[in-house]
Motif scaffolding. Structure first.
Motif, PDB file in Angstrom:
ATOM      1  N   GLN A 155       0.820  -1.208   0.000  1.00  0.00           N
ATOM      2  CA  GLN A 155       0.000   0.000   0.000  1.00  0.00           C
ATOM      3  C   GLN A 155       0.854   1.258   0.000  1.00  0.00           C
ATOM      4  N   GLY A 156       1.952   1.224   0.756  1.00  0.00           N
ATOM      5  CA  GLY A 156       2.835   2.381   0.797  1.00  0.00           C
ATOM      6  C   GLY A 156       3.425   2.707  -0.560  1.00  0.00           C
ATOM      7  N   VAL A 157       3.909   1.675  -1.255  1.00  0.00           N
ATOM      8  CA  VAL A 157       4.471   1.870  -2.597  1.00  0.00           C
ATOM      9  C   VAL A 157       3.382   2.308  -3.568  1.00  0.00           C
ATOM     10  N   ALA A 158       2.211   1.678  -3.470  1.00  0.00           N
ATOM     11  CA  ALA A 158       1.118   2.009  -4.390  1.00  0.00           C
ATOM     12  C   ALA A 158       0.711   3.476  -4.259  1.00  0.00           C
ATOM     13  N   LEU A 159       0.556   3.958  -3.035  1.00  0.00           N
ATOM     14  CA  LEU A 159       0.159   5.359  -2.849  1.00  0.00           C
ATOM     15  C   LEU A 159       1.268   6.311  -3.251  1.00  0.00           C
ATOM     16  N   ALA A 160       2.501   6.014  -2.851  1.00  0.00           N
ATOM     17  CA  ALA A 160       3.621   6.881  -3.224  1.00  0.00           C
ATOM     18  C   ALA A 160       3.745   6.959  -4.743  1.00  0.00           C
ATOM     19  N   ALA A 161       3.561   5.824  -5.410  1.00  0.00           N
ATOM     20  CA  ALA A 161       3.637   5.799  -6.869  1.00  0.00           C
ATOM     21  C   ALA A 161       2.536   6.647  -7.489  1.00  0.00           C
ATOM     22  N   ARG A 162       1.327   6.539  -6.937  1.00  0.00           N
ATOM     23  CA  ARG A 162       0.226   7.350  -7.472  1.00  0.00           C
ATOM     24  C   ARG A 162       0.502   8.839  -7.302  1.00  0.00           C
ATOM     25  N   LEU A 163       1.001   9.217  -6.141  1.00  0.00           N
ATOM     26  CA  LEU A 163       1.276  10.633  -5.877  1.00  0.00           C
ATOM     27  C   LEU A 163       2.356  11.183  -6.806  1.00  0.00           C
ATOM     28  N   LEU A 164       3.288  10.305  -7.190  1.00  0.00           N
ATOM     29  CA  LEU A 164       4.418  10.740  -8.015  1.00  0.00           C
ATOM     30  C   LEU A 164       4.234  10.409  -9.495  1.00  0.00           C
ATOM     31  N   GLY A 165       3.094   9.819  -9.854  1.00  0.00           N
ATOM     32  CA  GLY A 165       2.817   9.506 -11.247  1.00  0.00           C
ATOM     33  C   GLY A 165       3.673   8.386 -11.797  1.00  0.00           C
ATOM     34  N   ILE A 166       3.917   7.358 -10.974  1.00  0.00           N
ATOM     35  CA  ILE A 166       4.790   6.251 -11.358  1.00  0.00           C
ATOM     36  C   ILE A 166       3.972   4.966 -11.464  1.00  0.00           C
ATOM     37  N   PRO A 167       4.074   4.214 -12.567  1.00  0.00           N
ATOM     38  CA  PRO A 167       3.387   2.913 -12.650  1.00  0.00           C
ATOM     39  C   PRO A 167       3.952   1.954 -11.608  1.00  0.00           C
ATOM     40  N   ALA A 168       3.087   1.168 -10.966  1.00  0.00           N
ATOM     41  CA  ALA A 168       3.537   0.248  -9.921  1.00  0.00           C
ATOM     42  C   ALA A 168       2.880  -1.110 -10.070  1.00  0.00           C
ATOM     43  N   VAL A 169       3.685  -2.152  -9.912  1.00  0.00           N
ATOM     44  CA  VAL A 169       3.198  -3.532  -9.855  1.00  0.00           C
ATOM     45  C   VAL A 169       3.600  -4.092  -8.495  1.00  0.00           C
ATOM     46  N   ILE A 170       2.642  -4.709  -7.799  1.00  0.00           N
ATOM     47  CA  ILE A 170       2.915  -5.270  -6.486  1.00  0.00           C
ATOM     48  C   ILE A 170       2.678  -6.771  -6.505  1.00  0.00           C
ATOM     49  N   VAL A 171       3.677  -7.533  -6.084  1.00  0.00           N
ATOM     50  CA  VAL A 171       3.565  -8.983  -5.973  1.00  0.00           C
ATOM     51  C   VAL A 171       3.112  -9.289  -4.548  1.00  0.00           C
ATOM     52  N   MET A 172       1.913  -9.907  -4.429  1.00  0.00           N
ATOM     53  CA  MET A 172       1.320 -10.160  -3.122  1.00  0.00           C
ATOM     54  C   MET A 172       0.953 -11.635  -2.975  1.00  0.00           C
ATOM     55  N   PRO A 173       1.058 -12.196  -1.758  1.00  0.00           N
ATOM     56  CA  PRO A 173       0.613 -13.583  -1.557  1.00  0.00           C
ATOM     57  C   PRO A 173      -0.892 -13.698  -1.740  1.00  0.00           C
ATOM     58  N   ASP A 174      -1.331 -14.844  -2.253  1.00  0.00           N
ATOM     59  CA  ASP A 174      -2.761 -14.992  -2.527  1.00  0.00           C
ATOM     60  C   ASP A 174      -3.598 -15.127  -1.256  1.00  0.00           C
ATOM     61  N   ASP A 175      -2.925 -15.236  -0.093  1.00  0.00           N
ATOM     62  CA  ASP A 175      -3.663 -15.274   1.167  1.00  0.00           C
ATOM     63  C   ASP A 175      -3.495 -13.978   1.965  1.00  0.00           C
ATOM     64  N   ALA A 176      -3.044 -12.914   1.302  1.00  0.00           N
ATOM     65  CA  ALA A 176      -2.913 -11.625   1.978  1.00  0.00           C
ATOM     66  C   ALA A 176      -4.282 -11.134   2.433  1.00  0.00           C
ATOM     67  N   PRO A 177      -4.338 -10.411   3.554  1.00  0.00           N
ATOM     68  CA  PRO A 177      -5.631  -9.894   4.022  1.00  0.00           C
ATOM     69  C   PRO A 177      -6.328  -9.097   2.922  1.00  0.00           C
ATOM     70  N   SER A 178      -7.590  -9.371   2.716  1.00  0.00           N
ATOM     71  CA  SER A 178      -8.325  -8.743   1.620  1.00  0.00           C
ATOM     72  C   SER A 178      -8.347  -7.226   1.744  1.00  0.00           C
ATOM     73  N   VAL A 179      -8.360  -6.711   2.978  1.00  0.00           N
ATOM     74  CA  VAL A 179      -8.379  -5.268   3.162  1.00  0.00           C
ATOM     75  C   VAL A 179      -7.112  -4.629   2.599  1.00  0.00           C
ATOM     76  N   LYS A 180      -5.990  -5.358   2.689  1.00  0.00           N
ATOM     77  CA  LYS A 180      -4.724  -4.834   2.172  1.00  0.00           C
ATOM     78  C   LYS A 180      -4.663  -4.942   0.650  1.00  0.00           C
ATOM     79  N   VAL A 181      -5.186  -6.045   0.131  1.00  0.00           N
ATOM     80  CA  VAL A 181      -5.209  -6.225  -1.327  1.00  0.00           C
ATOM     81  C   VAL A 181      -6.080  -5.159  -1.983  1.00  0.00           C
ATOM     82  N   GLU A 182      -7.286  -4.968  -1.466  1.00  0.00           N
ATOM     83  CA  GLU A 182      -8.206  -3.999  -2.063  1.00  0.00           C
ATOM     84  C   GLU A 182      -7.670  -2.584  -1.951  1.00  0.00           C
ATOM     85  N   ALA A 183      -7.031  -2.256  -0.831  1.00  0.00           N
ATOM     86  CA  ALA A 183      -6.453  -0.919  -0.683  1.00  0.00           C
ATOM     87  C   ALA A 183      -5.330  -0.703  -1.690  1.00  0.00           C
ATOM     88  N   THR A 184      -4.496  -1.729  -1.886  1.00  0.00           N
ATOM     89  CA  THR A 184      -3.388  -1.613  -2.849  1.00  0.00           C
ATOM     90  C   THR A 184      -3.926  -1.362  -4.253  1.00  0.00           C
TER      91      THR A 184
END
Length: 327
Positions: A82-111
């Protein structure tokens, strides 16, 4: 490669007007229960609900124009994502995040909500997240943004300690120790570097989940140890199996003690934070409070403690079960 106090001060300047300077709060009920004066640093109130935004923004804002165009790749179970995703959005940078498939849904949806592309992997089988991230970065010419083992990330996280000590000083409080969670060591390494520069007599105490005590074992052995847990921890954010190459020497130099806490102690701390402190804290963010409530923190003779609650991004279903006492 290490991190200096000057690096943390520079990070604080970059984060000014971008990150939240989280307050220090105090609970008379908690003070009475543990017999100490506890100054709480609630990074639950930080952007993305965790300290991770600090390091992510400090790393991304220093990318060149060409690097920003190519984008970034990160791997995380949630808060760094989430930190990288938001920082990337603020700075206009494309971001790809590799996440485990059992990550908490609240974190996945926020990302995803911050605009990042999410790629899932199975943390128990198949390829590692590091290998997947490296392949994506190679394909796209993107920059890999590590979760903790990067000097810019560590310096950004160190602003937590910088703020904490200065806020305590403004209250006239000399901290006997500062208590913070340990995963790969980015947060506590940054905090320790800042705290020791401003208040050399303040001890640094880390907390890990039982079964994931790689830093404790590493410090005891004098070299980096990899743990191979038999199961999972309630603290999904603290399941790093080994300390970082950069963070470990910093922890060797500055961390005075490491406590470990059980899932039951973490759940009790989450309930206490909700009922008494009126704060929603995720499992990994609760370990310092858990150690305090369980009497496991060595304060090295000090009567005042700085306590970092590192994040508040907990799955609603899990949180409900914890609050009801079902966990």
């Amino acid at each position: 490669m290490s991190v200096t106090f000057e690096d943390i001060e520079a990070a604080a300047r970059r984060l000014s007007n971008n990150a939240v300077e989280t307050p220090l709060i105090e609970s008379p009920a908690l003070n009475e229960q543990v017999g100490l004066r506890v100054l709480i640093k609630p990074e639950t109130l930080q952007r993305v609900g965790a300290f991770k935004f600090r390091g992510a923004y400090n790393r991304l804002v220093q990318l060149s124009a060409e690097e920003r165009t190519r984008g970034v790749v990160a791997f995380s179970s949630g808060n760094h994502a989430q930190g990288v995703a938001l920082a990337a959005r603020l700075l206009g940078i494309p971001a790809v995040i590799v996440m485990p498939d059992d990550a908490p849904s609240v974190k996945v949806e926020a990302t995803k909500g911050y605009g990042a592309e999410v790629r899932f992997y199975n943390r128990l089988t198949g390829r590692t997240r590091e290998a997947i991230a490296a392949e994506l970065a190679s394909e796209r010419g993107a920059v890999v943004v590590p979760a903790f083992d990067d000097p810019h990330i560590i310096a950004g996280q160190g602003t937590v300690g910088l703020e904490l000590v200065r806020q305590a000083e403004a209250l006239g409080v000399e901290l006997g120790c500062v208590v913070a969670p340990i995963s790969g060591g980015g947060l506590i390494s940054g905090i320790a570097t800042a705290v020791k520069a401003l208040s050399p007599d303040t001890a640094i105490v880390g907390v890990e989940p039982a079964g994931f005590d790689d830093t404790l074992q590493s410090l005891q052995k004098g070299e980096r140890v990899t743990v191979k847990p038999s199961g999972r921890s309630l603290c999904d954010a603290l399941e790093s199996p080994f300390p970082g190459e950069i963070t470990f020497p910093i922890m060797q130099k500055h961390v005075a003690d490491v406590a470990t806490v059980t899932d039951a102690e973490v759940a009790e701390a989450m309930r206490y934070a909700f009922a008494t402190l009126k704060l929603v804290v995720e499992p990994g963010g609760s370990v310092g409070l858990a150690a305090l409530l369980a009497g496991k923190v060595n304060t090295f003779g000090g009567s005042s403690v700085g306590l970092v609650l590192s994040g508040g991004n907990v799955d609603p279903d899990l949180f409900g079960r914890v609050v009801r006492g079902a966990i």
